[in-house]
Scaffold this motif. Structure first.
Motif, PDB file in Angstrom:
ATOM      1  N   MET A   1       0.844  -1.178   0.000  1.00 45.25           N
ATOM      2  CA  MET A   1       0.000   0.000   0.000  1.00 45.25           C
ATOM      3  C   MET A   1       0.889   1.241   0.000  1.00 45.25           C
ATOM      4  SD  MET A   1      -3.025   0.854   2.624  1.00 45.25           S
ATOM      5  CE  MET A   1      -3.995   2.283   2.429  1.00 45.25           C
ATOM      6  N   LYS A   2       0.559   2.187  -0.812  1.00 42.60           N
ATOM      7  CA  LYS A   2       1.360   3.391  -0.926  1.00 42.60           C
ATOM      8  C   LYS A   2       0.874   4.461   0.052  1.00 42.60           C
ATOM      9  CE  LYS A   2       2.692   2.543  -5.602  1.00 42.60           C
ATOM     10  NZ  LYS A   2       2.417   2.751  -6.976  1.00 42.60           N
ATOM     11  N   THR A   3       1.820   5.208   0.583  1.00 36.71           N
ATOM     12  CA  THR A   3       1.479   6.296   1.490  1.00 36.71           C
ATOM     13  C   THR A   3       1.059   7.512   0.676  1.00 36.71           C
ATOM     14  OG1 THR A   3       3.710   7.218   1.505  1.00 36.71           O
ATOM     15  CG2 THR A   3       3.226   5.460   3.096  1.00 36.71           C
ATOM     16  N   TRP A   4       0.503   8.502   1.366  1.00 37.06           N
ATOM     17  CA  TRP A   4       0.115   9.734   0.687  1.00 37.06           C
ATOM     18  C   TRP A   4       1.342  10.421   0.101  1.00 37.06           C
ATOM     19  CZ3 TRP A   4       2.022  14.494   1.819  1.00 37.06           C
ATOM     20  CH2 TRP A   4       2.683  14.639   3.042  1.00 37.06           C
ATOM     21  N   LEU A   5       2.483  10.298   0.806  1.00 38.53           N
ATOM     22  CA  LEU A   5       3.699  10.933   0.312  1.00 38.53           C
ATOM     23  C   LEU A   5       4.193  10.251  -0.963  1.00 38.53           C
ATOM     24  CD1 LEU A   5       5.824  13.103   0.703  1.00 38.53           C
ATOM     25  CD2 LEU A   5       7.037  11.551   2.249  1.00 38.53           C
ATOM     26  N   ALA A   6       4.125   8.929  -0.993  1.00 38.71           N
ATOM     27  CA  ALA A   6       4.522   8.202  -2.208  1.00 38.71           C
ATOM     28  C   ALA A   6       3.618   8.596  -3.377  1.00 38.71           C
ATOM     29  CB  ALA A   6       4.461   6.699  -1.965  1.00 38.71           C
ATOM     30  N   LYS A   7       2.337   8.691  -3.128  1.00 50.56           N
ATOM     31  CA  LYS A   7       1.402   9.099  -4.180  1.00 50.56           C
ATOM     32  C   LYS A   7       1.728  10.508  -4.669  1.00 50.56           C
ATOM     33  CE  LYS A   7      -2.314   6.170  -2.519  1.00 50.56           C
ATOM     34  NZ  LYS A   7      -3.620   6.118  -1.854  1.00 50.56           N
ATOM     35  N   TYR A   8       2.056  11.401  -3.734  1.00 48.34           N
ATOM     36  CA  TYR A   8       2.401  12.774  -4.108  1.00 48.34           C
ATOM     37  C   TYR A   8       3.633  12.780  -5.009  1.00 48.34           C
ATOM     38  CZ  TYR A   8       3.077  17.793  -3.801  1.00 48.34           C
ATOM     39  OH  TYR A   8       3.214  19.123  -4.117  1.00 48.34           O
ATOM     40  N   PHE A   9       4.646  11.987  -4.645  1.00 53.12           N
ATOM     41  CA  PHE A   9       5.862  11.918  -5.455  1.00 53.12           C
ATOM     42  C   PHE A   9       5.582  11.377  -6.855  1.00 53.12           C
ATOM     43  CE2 PHE A   9       8.480  12.618  -1.739  1.00 53.12           C
ATOM     44  CZ  PHE A   9       9.577  13.260  -2.288  1.00 53.12           C
ATOM     45  N   ILE A  10       4.760  10.364  -6.926  1.00 50.28           N
ATOM     46  CA  ILE A  10       4.439   9.784  -8.231  1.00 50.28           C
ATOM     47  C   ILE A  10       3.738  10.814  -9.119  1.00 50.28           C
ATOM     48  CG2 ILE A  10       2.976   8.070  -9.378  1.00 50.28           C
ATOM     49  CD1 ILE A  10       3.636   6.209  -6.939  1.00 50.28           C
ATOM     50  N   GLU A  11       2.827  11.579  -8.547  1.00 53.36           N
ATOM     51  CA  GLU A  11       2.072  12.558  -9.323  1.00 53.36           C
ATOM     52  C   GLU A  11       2.865  13.822  -9.642  1.00 53.36           C
ATOM     53  OE1 GLU A  11      -1.479  13.285  -7.074  1.00 53.36           O
ATOM     54  OE2 GLU A  11      -2.156  11.212  -7.270  1.00 53.36           O
ATOM     55  N   ASN A  12       3.686  14.287  -8.712  1.00 51.86           N
ATOM     56  CA  ASN A  12       4.333  15.597  -8.845  1.00 51.86           C
ATOM     57  C   ASN A  12       5.843  15.546  -9.053  1.00 51.86           C
ATOM     58  OD1 ASN A  12       1.956  17.427  -8.166  1.00 51.86           O
ATOM     59  ND2 ASN A  12       1.941  15.953  -6.499  1.00 51.86           N
ATOM     60  N   LYS A  13       6.462  14.400  -8.815  1.00 50.06           N
ATOM     61  CA  LYS A  13       7.904  14.200  -8.991  1.00 50.06           C
ATOM     62  C   LYS A  13       8.743  15.149  -8.126  1.00 50.06           C
ATOM     63  CE  LYS A  13       7.493  11.883 -13.264  1.00 50.06           C
ATOM     64  NZ  LYS A  13       6.739  10.767 -12.833  1.00 50.06           N
ATOM     65  N   THR A  14       8.196  15.553  -7.000  1.00 50.27           N
ATOM     66  CA  THR A  14       8.915  16.378  -6.031  1.00 50.27           C
ATOM     67  C   THR A  14       8.214  16.247  -4.683  1.00 50.27           C
ATOM     68  OG1 THR A  14       9.921  18.535  -5.627  1.00 50.27           O
ATOM     69  CG2 THR A  14       7.640  18.533  -6.440  1.00 50.27           C
ATOM     70  N   TRP A  15       8.743  16.886  -3.662  1.00 53.49           N
ATOM     71  CA  TRP A  15       8.117  16.827  -2.345  1.00 53.49           C
ATOM     72  C   TRP A  15       7.120  17.961  -2.158  1.00 53.49           C
ATOM     73  CZ3 TRP A  15      13.668  15.854  -1.646  1.00 53.49           C
ATOM     74  CH2 TRP A  15      14.461  16.964  -1.852  1.00 53.49           C
ATOM     75  N   PRO A  16       6.142  17.780  -1.240  1.00 54.66           N
ATOM     76  CA  PRO A  16       5.091  18.783  -1.063  1.00 54.66           C
ATOM     77  C   PRO A  16       5.562  20.034  -0.314  1.00 54.66           C
ATOM     78  CG  PRO A  16       4.730  16.943   0.421  1.00 54.66           C
ATOM     79  CD  PRO A  16       5.879  16.562  -0.466  1.00 54.66           C
ATOM     80  N   LYS A  17       6.562  19.900   0.537  1.00 53.26           N
ATOM     81  CA  LYS A  17       7.108  21.024   1.293  1.00 53.26           C
ATOM     82  C   LYS A  17       8.624  20.912   1.266  1.00 53.26           C
ATOM     83  CE  LYS A  17       3.180  21.502   4.304  1.00 53.26           C
ATOM     84  NZ  LYS A  17       2.663  21.628   5.632  1.00 53.26           N
ATOM     85  N   PRO A  18       9.322  22.036   1.387  1.00 52.12           N
ATOM     86  CA  PRO A  18      10.788  21.986   1.318  1.00 52.12           C
ATOM     87  C   PRO A  18      11.402  21.156   2.442  1.00 52.12           C
ATOM     88  CG  PRO A  18       9.989  24.254   1.169  1.00 52.12           C
ATOM     89  CD  PRO A  18       8.820  23.403   1.522  1.00 52.12           C
ATOM     90  N   ILE A  19      12.505  20.492   2.115  1.00 53.37           N
ATOM     91  CA  ILE A  19      13.312  19.882   3.162  1.00 53.37           C
ATOM     92  C   ILE A  19      14.180  20.987   3.760  1.00 53.37           C
ATOM     93  CG2 ILE A  19      13.299  17.583   2.121  1.00 53.37           C
ATOM     94  CD1 ILE A  19      16.157  18.143   1.122  1.00 53.37           C
ATOM     95  N   ILE A  20      14.747  20.735   4.926  1.00 53.95           N
ATOM     96  CA  ILE A  20      15.564  21.753   5.591  1.00 53.95           C
ATOM     97  C   ILE A  20      16.990  21.229   5.737  1.00 53.95           C
ATOM     98  CG2 ILE A  20      15.869  23.192   7.639  1.00 53.95           C
ATOM     99  CD1 ILE A  20      12.845  22.911   8.110  1.00 53.95           C
ATOM    100  N   ILE A  21      17.933  21.986   5.186  1.00 50.24           N
ATOM    101  CA  ILE A  21      19.349  21.636   5.194  1.00 50.24           C
ATOM    102  C   ILE A  21      20.101  22.639   6.063  1.00 50.24           C
ATOM    103  CG2 ILE A  21      21.411  21.384   3.754  1.00 50.24           C
ATOM    104  CD1 ILE A  21      19.319  19.351   3.027  1.00 50.24           C
TER     105      ILE A  21
END
Length: 74
Positions: A1-21
């Protein structure tokens, strides 16, 4: 089963919010902590893991840049 984040990546090819470095100069120290690398991931480990999986699986059309927040200790 895919998570919402995996689904977001598949659809948008990026993350929904910035990562912090965290970026540091190797000469700098913070509260006597010496940093061995110039960049450290502070937040977004799961998002970065999904991104790495996309590259490993050779998913096409992945953008070359993604939203990222950079924090610097001054």
């Amino acid at each position: 089963m895919k998570t919402w984040l995996a689904k977001y990546f598949i659809e948008n090819k990026t993350w929904p919010k910035p990562i912090i470095i965290l970026t540091v100069n190797q000469i700098q120290s913070y509260q006597n902590i010496k940093f061995s690398k110039d960049f450290h991931l502070l937040e977004g480990h799961m998002r970065l893991a999904y991104m790495r999986a996309q590259y490993r699986n050779k998913i096409e059309n992945i953008p070359k840049s993604h939203l990222t927040w950079v924090v610097k200790i001054v």
